[in-house]
Enzyme design. Sequence first.
Site, PDB file in Angstrom:
ATOM      1  N   GLU A 125      92.466   8.167  31.878  1.00 26.33           N
ATOM      2  CA  GLU A 125      92.101   8.083  33.308  1.00 26.33           C
ATOM      3  C   GLU A 125      90.446   8.295  33.821  1.00 26.33           C
ATOM      4  O   GLU A 125      90.340   7.506  34.768  1.00 26.33           O
ATOM      5  CB  GLU A 125      92.753   9.316  33.961  1.00 26.33           C
ATOM      6  CG  GLU A 125      94.278   9.230  34.052  1.00 26.33           C
ATOM      7  CD  GLU A 125      94.941   9.496  32.876  1.00 26.33           C
ATOM      8  OE1 GLU A 125      94.446   9.804  31.890  1.00 26.33           O
ATOM      9  OE2 GLU A 125      96.313   9.655  33.103  1.00 26.33           O
ATOM     10  N   ALA A 155     100.909   5.270  35.022  1.00 27.48           N
ATOM     11  CA  ALA A 155     101.142   4.909  36.345  1.00 27.48           C
ATOM     12  C   ALA A 155     100.637   3.691  36.872  1.00 27.48           C
ATOM     13  O   ALA A 155      99.703   3.126  36.155  1.00 27.48           O
ATOM     14  CB  ALA A 155     100.517   6.118  37.423  1.00 27.48           C
ATOM     15  N   GLU A 186     101.906  11.157  29.311  1.00 28.66           N
ATOM     16  CA  GLU A 186     102.311  12.615  30.101  1.00 28.66           C
ATOM     17  C   GLU A 186     103.740  12.689  30.546  1.00 28.66           C
ATOM     18  O   GLU A 186     104.314  13.551  30.006  1.00 28.66           O
ATOM     19  CB  GLU A 186     101.553  12.393  31.624  1.00 28.66           C
ATOM     20  CG  GLU A 186     100.037  12.698  31.514  1.00 28.66           C
ATOM     21  CD  GLU A 186      99.515  12.299  32.788  1.00 28.66           C
ATOM     22  OE1 GLU A 186      99.456  11.431  33.495  1.00 28.66           O
ATOM     23  OE2 GLU A 186      98.571  13.240  33.182  1.00 28.66           O
ATOM     24  N   GLY A 231      99.935   8.267  32.353  1.00 26.42           N
ATOM     25  CA  GLY A 231     101.076   8.771  32.868  1.00 26.42           C
ATOM     26  C   GLY A 231     102.288   8.591  32.029  1.00 26.42           C
ATOM     27  O   GLY A 231     103.554   9.213  31.856  1.00 26.42           O
TER      28      GLY A 231
HETATM   29  N1  CO8 Z   1      99.657  -0.394  35.824  1.00 27.75           N
HETATM   30  C1  CO8 Z   1      99.994  -1.565  36.662  1.00 27.75           C
HETATM   31  N2  CO8 Z   1     100.211  -2.505  35.841  1.00 27.75           N
HETATM   32  C2  CO8 Z   1     100.178  -2.321  34.629  1.00 27.75           C
HETATM   33  C3  CO8 Z   1      99.545  -1.208  33.776  1.00 27.75           C
HETATM   34  C4  CO8 Z   1      99.570  -0.154  34.729  1.00 27.75           C
HETATM   35  N3  CO8 Z   1      99.137   0.938  34.167  1.00 27.75           N
HETATM   36  N4  CO8 Z   1      99.659  -1.573  32.412  1.00 27.75           N
HETATM   37  C5  CO8 Z   1      99.671  -2.805  32.205  1.00 27.75           C
HETATM   38  N5  CO8 Z   1     100.133  -3.391  33.485  1.00 27.75           N
HETATM   39  C6  CO8 Z   1     100.550  -4.690  33.749  1.00 27.75           C
HETATM   40  C7  CO8 Z   1      99.228  -5.657  33.548  1.00 27.75           C
HETATM   41  O1  CO8 Z   1      98.542  -5.599  34.938  1.00 27.75           O
HETATM   42  C8  CO8 Z   1      99.974  -7.022  33.401  1.00 27.75           C
HETATM   43  O2  CO8 Z   1     100.483  -7.527  34.494  1.00 27.75           O
HETATM   44  P1  CO8 Z   1     100.139  -9.156  34.804  1.00 27.75           P
HETATM   45  O3  CO8 Z   1     100.936 -10.138  33.622  1.00 27.75           O
HETATM   46  O4  CO8 Z   1     100.993  -9.512  36.191  1.00 27.75           O
HETATM   47  O5  CO8 Z   1      98.823  -9.376  34.751  1.00 27.75           O
HETATM   48  C9  CO8 Z   1     101.090  -6.577  32.361  1.00 27.75           C
HETATM   49  O6  CO8 Z   1     101.377  -5.320  32.562  1.00 27.75           O
HETATM   50  C10 CO8 Z   1     100.717  -6.759  31.039  1.00 27.75           C
HETATM   51  O7  CO8 Z   1      99.554  -6.091  30.527  1.00 27.75           O
HETATM   52  P2  CO8 Z   1      98.321  -6.804  29.825  1.00 27.75           P
HETATM   53  O8  CO8 Z   1      98.292  -8.301  30.132  1.00 27.75           O
HETATM   54  O9  CO8 Z   1      97.037  -5.934  30.373  1.00 27.75           O
HETATM   55  O10 CO8 Z   1      98.864  -6.598  28.388  1.00 27.75           O
HETATM   56  P3  CO8 Z   1      97.887  -6.165  27.050  1.00 27.75           P
HETATM   57  O11 CO8 Z   1      98.484  -6.408  25.897  1.00 27.75           O
HETATM   58  O12 CO8 Z   1      96.671  -7.172  27.207  1.00 27.75           O
HETATM   59  O13 CO8 Z   1      97.225  -4.742  27.124  1.00 27.75           O
HETATM   60  C11 CO8 Z   1      97.219  -2.424  27.805  1.00 27.75           C
HETATM   61  C12 CO8 Z   1      97.809  -3.545  27.124  1.00 27.75           C
HETATM   62  C13 CO8 Z   1      96.082  -2.087  26.835  1.00 27.75           C
HETATM   63  C14 CO8 Z   1      98.181  -1.446  27.890  1.00 27.75           C
HETATM   64  C15 CO8 Z   1      96.589  -2.882  29.160  1.00 27.75           C
HETATM   65  O14 CO8 Z   1      97.894  -3.330  30.049  1.00 27.75           O
HETATM   66  C16 CO8 Z   1      96.038  -1.576  30.001  1.00 27.75           C
HETATM   67  O15 CO8 Z   1      95.254  -1.206  29.554  1.00 27.75           O
HETATM   68  N6  CO8 Z   1      96.977  -0.917  31.007  1.00 27.75           N
HETATM   69  C17 CO8 Z   1      96.532   0.092  31.736  1.00 27.75           C
HETATM   70  C18 CO8 Z   1      96.523   1.512  30.763  1.00 27.75           C
HETATM   71  C19 CO8 Z   1      96.047   2.425  31.711  1.00 27.75           C
HETATM   72  O16 CO8 Z   1      94.822   2.642  32.209  1.00 27.75           O
HETATM   73  N7  CO8 Z   1      97.039   3.558  31.876  1.00 27.75           N
HETATM   74  C20 CO8 Z   1      96.614   4.575  32.688  1.00 27.75           C
HETATM   75  C21 CO8 Z   1      96.819   4.346  34.189  1.00 27.75           C
HETATM   76  S1  CO8 Z   1      96.300   5.823  34.897  1.00 27.75           S
HETATM   77  C22 CO8 Z   1      97.447   7.005  35.033  1.00 27.75           C
HETATM   78  O17 CO8 Z   1      98.574   6.709  34.357  1.00 27.75           O
HETATM   79  C23 CO8 Z   1      97.143   8.041  35.563  1.00 27.75           C
HETATM   80  C24 CO8 Z   1      98.589   8.988  35.760  1.00 27.75           C
HETATM   81  C25 CO8 Z   1      98.612  10.175  36.784  1.00 27.75           C
HETATM   82  C26 CO8 Z   1      98.488   9.635  38.331  1.00 27.75           C
HETATM   83  C27 CO8 Z   1      98.407  10.581  39.019  1.00 27.75           C
HETATM   84  C28 CO8 Z   1      98.273   9.881  40.588  1.00 27.75           C
HETATM   85  C29 CO8 Z   1      97.542  10.795  41.492  1.00 27.75           C
END
Ligand code: CO8
Length: 258
Positions: free
Chosen positions: A131, A63, A111, A108
């Site tokens: 999360e 998400a 999921e 997400g």
């Molecule tokens: N949300 C928003 N932006 C994201 C997300 C995300 N989940 N994942 C990646 N991005 C964006 C980055 O911010 C980046 O944007 P920008 O270039 O503008 O800075 C772009 O995508 C590329 O990402 P990275 O530069 O970080 O790429 P890397 O190759 O270095 O890393 C990763 C890749 C490891 C996947 C890293 O991006 C990461 O850790 N992302 C987050 C993963 C995460 O924690 N996901 C879980 C989120 S929580 C969730 O999903 C809860 C679901 C239920 C919600 C219920 C709501 C109530």
Amino acid sequence: MAFVLYEQKEAVGIITINRPEALNALNSAVLDELNAVIDGVDLATVRCLVLTGAGEKSFVAGADIGEMSSLTKAEGEAFGKKGNDVFRKLETLPVPVIAAVNGFALGGGCELSMSCDIRICSDNAVFGQPEVGLGITPGFGGTQRLARLVGAGMAKQLIYTARNIKADEALRIGLVNAVYPQEELLAQAEKMAAGIAKNAPIAVRNCKKAINDGLDASMDEAIVIEEKLFGDCFETHDQVEGMTAFLEKRKEKNFTNN
Ligand code: CO8
């Protein structure tokens, strides 16, 4: 649609989450579009769906953390419900859905893949529920579906530690059915979908319903669910066609979805 692409190839529909600049992260707009795309699937002609992510790096990286970062309690609940409603719609859709997980499937994203009937992935896929490291619980069904898929002990370990796992481990614990080189993944998903699409659609639909509904019931209730769905098939043209083709030693079958 900007964030979700849809294409139909014969009886197979292909949904692509298309926000590669954010690794296909799910914000409200993506969820709304996914909902609309699912509603638009032509169930008269589509017999199986494939769901994947745009680009070679990510299926869905979760998400949208930016959007979630300032939510209130009520908004958090509403966002969880928005995702849950869409994912449940996918899970209960009358046609099977194959997740072709082509990279990160985190939070997400993991999921979303688990709300599909079948998961296959590329060799660079990474699964996880990160999360608790962000101060939240999985909120799009992860606590429920992961436990049902891989067992409570393994699900608890993955969710409590927030550890990501690679494709080979996802295969070993039964989270995915198969791992393919990235460049072969979509073709393999489409091939599986076409194989499903060849079979009697009402029978496939009833199998999906029997498995899904039965898993939420006691065995005594579940076998009754199966009996009724089995019986329903005997009112269909396709049951007559399938059995007649067998008795006539005929390979070609004309299933009409009736
Ligand atoms: N949300 C928003 N932006 C994201 C997300 C995300 N989940 N994942 C990646 N991005 C964006 C980055 O911010 C980046 O944007 P920008 O270039 O503008 O800075 C772009 O995508 C590329 O990402 P990275 O530069 O970080 O790429 P890397 O190759 O270095 O890393 C990763 C890749 C490891 C996947 C890293 O991006 C990461 O850790 N992302 C987050 C993963 C995460 O924690 N996901 C879980 C989120 S929580 C969730 O999903 C809860 C679901 C239920 C919600 C219920 C709501 C109530």
